[in-house]
Design a protein around this motif. Sequence first.
Motif, PDB file in Angstrom:
ATOM      1  N   VAL A 111       0.836  -1.202   0.000  1.00 50.77           N
ATOM      2  CA  VAL A 111       0.000   0.000   0.000  1.00 50.77           C
ATOM      3  C   VAL A 111       0.870   1.252   0.000  1.00 50.77           C
ATOM      4  CG1 VAL A 111      -1.655   1.352   1.350  1.00 50.77           C
ATOM      5  CG2 VAL A 111      -2.038  -1.081   1.016  1.00 50.77           C
ATOM      6  N   LEU A 112       1.984   1.217   0.745  1.00 55.54           N
ATOM      7  CA  LEU A 112       2.883   2.372   0.729  1.00 55.54           C
ATOM      8  C   LEU A 112       3.537   2.518  -0.644  1.00 55.54           C
ATOM      9  CD1 LEU A 112       5.042   3.941   3.353  1.00 55.54           C
ATOM     10  CD2 LEU A 112       6.190   3.319   1.233  1.00 55.54           C
ATOM     11  N   ALA A 113       3.881   1.406  -1.282  1.00 61.03           N
ATOM     12  CA  ALA A 113       4.458   1.489  -2.621  1.00 61.03           C
ATOM     13  C   ALA A 113       3.478   2.132  -3.595  1.00 61.03           C
ATOM     14  CB  ALA A 113       4.855   0.089  -3.101  1.00 61.03           C
ATOM     15  N   LEU A 114       2.202   1.787  -3.479  1.00 59.77           N
ATOM     16  CA  LEU A 114       1.181   2.393  -4.336  1.00 59.77           C
ATOM     17  C   LEU A 114       1.044   3.890  -4.051  1.00 59.77           C
ATOM     18  CD1 LEU A 114      -1.425  -0.464  -4.096  1.00 59.77           C
ATOM     19  CD2 LEU A 114      -0.412   0.355  -6.230  1.00 59.77           C
ATOM     20  N   GLU A 115       1.054   4.241  -2.764  1.00 60.80           N
ATOM     21  CA  GLU A 115       0.971   5.660  -2.425  1.00 60.80           C
ATOM     22  C   GLU A 115       2.207   6.417  -2.903  1.00 60.80           C
ATOM     23  OE1 GLU A 115       0.095   8.677   1.346  1.00 60.80           O
ATOM     24  OE2 GLU A 115       0.228   6.512   1.690  1.00 60.80           O
ATOM     25  N   ALA A 116       3.368   5.771  -2.820  1.00 58.06           N
ATOM     26  CA  ALA A 116       4.592   6.410  -3.320  1.00 58.06           C
ATOM     27  C   ALA A 116       4.504   6.672  -4.812  1.00 58.06           C
ATOM     28  CB  ALA A 116       5.794   5.532  -2.999  1.00 58.06           C
ATOM     29  N   ALA A 117       3.982   5.697  -5.561  1.00 60.08           N
ATOM     30  CA  ALA A 117       3.848   5.883  -7.006  1.00 60.08           C
ATOM     31  C   ALA A 117       2.891   7.027  -7.323  1.00 60.08           C
ATOM     32  CB  ALA A 117       3.367   4.583  -7.648  1.00 60.08           C
ATOM     33  N   ALA A 118       1.739   7.052  -6.633  1.00 60.29           N
ATOM     34  CA  ALA A 118       0.761   8.114  -6.878  1.00 60.29           C
ATOM     35  C   ALA A 118       1.317   9.480  -6.498  1.00 60.29           C
ATOM     36  CB  ALA A 118      -0.513   7.829  -6.090  1.00 60.29           C
ATOM     37  N   THR A 119       1.959   9.555  -5.346  1.00 56.36           N
ATOM     38  CA  THR A 119       2.511  10.828  -4.866  1.00 56.36           C
ATOM     39  C   THR A 119       3.621  11.330  -5.779  1.00 56.36           C
ATOM     40  OG1 THR A 119       1.968  10.184  -2.603  1.00 56.36           O
ATOM     41  CG2 THR A 119       3.575  11.956  -2.873  1.00 56.36           C
ATOM     42  N   SER A 120       4.424  10.402  -6.290  1.00 58.98           N
ATOM     43  CA  SER A 120       5.529  10.792  -7.171  1.00 58.98           C
ATOM     44  C   SER A 120       5.034  11.246  -8.538  1.00 58.98           C
ATOM     45  CB  SER A 120       6.494   9.612  -7.331  1.00 58.98           C
ATOM     46  OG  SER A 120       7.140   9.320  -6.110  1.00 58.98           O
ATOM     47  N   LEU A 121       3.937  10.695  -8.996  1.00 58.22           N
ATOM     48  CA  LEU A 121       3.376  11.066 -10.302  1.00 58.22           C
ATOM     49  C   LEU A 121       2.571  12.361 -10.242  1.00 58.22           C
ATOM     50  CD1 LEU A 121       2.128   7.536 -11.400  1.00 58.22           C
ATOM     51  CD2 LEU A 121       3.716   8.932 -12.735  1.00 58.22           C
ATOM     52  N   ALA A 122       1.866  12.583  -9.141  1.00 62.77           N
ATOM     53  CA  ALA A 122       0.858  13.637  -9.075  1.00 62.77           C
ATOM     54  C   ALA A 122       1.458  15.027  -9.194  1.00 62.77           C
ATOM     55  CB  ALA A 122       0.086  13.521  -7.765  1.00 62.77           C
ATOM     56  N   ARG A 123       0.763  15.844  -9.955  1.00 66.10           N
ATOM     57  CA  ARG A 123       1.126  17.254 -10.081  1.00 66.10           C
ATOM     58  C   ARG A 123       0.005  17.964 -10.841  1.00 66.10           C
ATOM     59  NH1 ARG A 123       3.925  14.678 -14.216  1.00 66.10           N
ATOM     60  NH2 ARG A 123       3.673  15.563 -16.306  1.00 66.10           N
ATOM     61  N   PRO A 124      -0.119  19.266 -10.707  1.00 62.21           N
ATOM     62  CA  PRO A 124      -1.086  19.997 -11.523  1.00 62.21           C
ATOM     63  C   PRO A 124      -0.781  19.792 -13.009  1.00 62.21           C
ATOM     64  CG  PRO A 124      -0.306  21.354  -9.709  1.00 62.21           C
ATOM     65  CD  PRO A 124       0.558  20.137  -9.729  1.00 62.21           C
ATOM     66  N   GLY A 174      -2.199  15.535  -4.888  1.00 62.89           N
ATOM     67  CA  GLY A 174      -1.030  16.181  -5.468  1.00 62.89           C
ATOM     68  C   GLY A 174      -1.360  17.141  -6.598  1.00 62.89           C
ATOM     69  N   GLY A 175      -2.651  17.387  -6.826  1.00 58.37           N
ATOM     70  CA  GLY A 175      -3.041  18.378  -7.822  1.00 58.37           C
ATOM     71  C   GLY A 175      -3.405  17.819  -9.184  1.00 58.37           C
ATOM     72  N   ALA A 176      -3.349  16.498  -9.370  1.00 56.28           N
ATOM     73  CA  ALA A 176      -3.683  15.913 -10.666  1.00 56.28           C
ATOM     74  C   ALA A 176      -5.178  16.038 -10.946  1.00 56.28           C
ATOM     75  CB  ALA A 176      -3.272  14.440 -10.704  1.00 56.28           C
ATOM     76  N   THR A 177      -5.513  16.093 -12.221  1.00 57.89           N
ATOM     77  CA  THR A 177      -6.912  16.039 -12.640  1.00 57.89           C
ATOM     78  C   THR A 177      -7.272  14.571 -12.806  1.00 57.89           C
ATOM     79  OG1 THR A 177      -6.735  18.157 -13.804  1.00 57.89           O
ATOM     80  CG2 THR A 177      -8.551  16.693 -14.435  1.00 57.89           C
ATOM     81  N   VAL A 178      -8.168  14.081 -11.959  1.00 59.39           N
ATOM     82  CA  VAL A 178      -8.460  12.645 -11.896  1.00 59.39           C
ATOM     83  C   VAL A 178      -9.901  12.395 -12.306  1.00 59.39           C
ATOM     84  CG1 VAL A 178      -8.500  10.583 -10.448  1.00 59.39           C
ATOM     85  CG2 VAL A 178      -6.804  12.386 -10.019  1.00 59.39           C
ATOM     86  N   ARG A 179     -10.071  11.505 -13.260  1.00 61.00           N
ATOM     87  CA  ARG A 179     -11.402  10.983 -13.540  1.00 61.00           C
ATOM     88  C   ARG A 179     -11.464   9.571 -12.965  1.00 61.00           C
ATOM     89  NH1 ARG A 179     -15.108   9.895 -18.952  1.00 61.00           N
ATOM     90  NH2 ARG A 179     -16.669   8.702 -17.790  1.00 61.00           N
ATOM     91  N   ASN A 180     -12.299   9.369 -11.965  1.00 63.27           N
ATOM     92  CA  ASN A 180     -12.492   8.049 -11.386  1.00 63.27           C
ATOM     93  C   ASN A 180     -13.581   7.318 -12.168  1.00 63.27           C
ATOM     94  OD1 ASN A 180     -10.630   8.017  -9.161  1.00 63.27           O
ATOM     95  ND2 ASN A 180     -11.944   9.514  -8.158  1.00 63.27           N
TER      96      ASN A 180
END
Length: 372
Positions: free
Chosen positions: A45-58, A81-87
């Motif tokens: 779960v931390l690895a997934l959060e690390a990937a998301a946090t590292s990718l995210a940006r406006p 992290g500011g990304a535009t996300v469509r769920n």
Amino acid sequence: MPVLDYALLLDPPAFPAERYAILADRLAALMGTGNDVLLMQAEAVLALEAAATSLARPGLRALNIVTSPYGAWFGGWLARGGATVRNLTASPAKPVTLEEVERALDEGPGFDLLALVHAESASGILNPLPAIAALARQRGIVTLVDAVASIGGHAFEVDRLGIDIAVIGPQKALAGPAGVSAISVSEKAWELLSHGDAPANSMLSLLDQKKLWLDAGRGVLPGTPAPLEFYALEAALDRIEAEGLASANERHERAAAATRNGIRALGIPTWVEEAHASALVSTAILPDTVEAKAFLVAASQKQGADLSAGVGPGAERLIRLNHTGRRAHPEAVKANIAAFSSALKSLGHAADTDSALEATEKAYSDAPANGV
């Protein structure tokens, strides 16, 4: 049963620095990739959060497929992290359909990233990863896949599928430790990860892991590694390599088929059809006349069984039968079916245990004799 002396686990020797790179290469071979593989000193779960946090940006545009709470978390980390996300949220506790994904991609906006979970242990479903990955590849979209409940139980080949970021953990089908995980990263993904808003000096920074470990020669890991986790990972890899990855996949498939034969012989419907079902967990729909909490309490009285409630929206009436890792074995499968049947009978629901166990055993007797 003798009392274990857990003090024996104290003061372990340091894991040899030169063996971290070997571990990463062995994991890469299991994942079928020539991409970089990072070792993460934490549960997946931390690895997934690390990937998301590292990718995210406006400015980052992400299509995030949600088929469980884990997918919802991932979308939240990207948005934070500011990304535009469509769920793209599938029907509750069901797999997403290829048509839903294609429609979302067509509607846009032009996505930079597509994220999804392959196999969901929360509800026992399997998303159509090969077809989704092909759609993303055709459109030049970076793909991120949570494959924690895939590796060792489902065919999963990163390079063949064209997956850019794959997160795995050894604690499920590989029957390894839960306190370590791994991420494979393609060159295209590194380009997306290299931006001015990327985290730094953080356990959630993949760029830090690249600079401090990959670019530094893949010696000792940054920080203070937990040696027991890496010795355990090494032992799990020894075991899975001796068995063979294809054989491990087949063992999980047989356990799944045997479990579902037994469930249906009890007159209980399974949650999804075989093509969309996980090989690690089977999910059954509890009869309306049976209260879920009372059922699980009754089932827990049977030794050797591992039954639990489904997780997330839509899974409230689902019971999960675990046949993951070392539990993908005839005796564990039969223990699950016996416990399911016993719990039904104790709560006044008719169940033929003998017929259910015969159906379970038939799945094994009908299987090729090349493994358990």
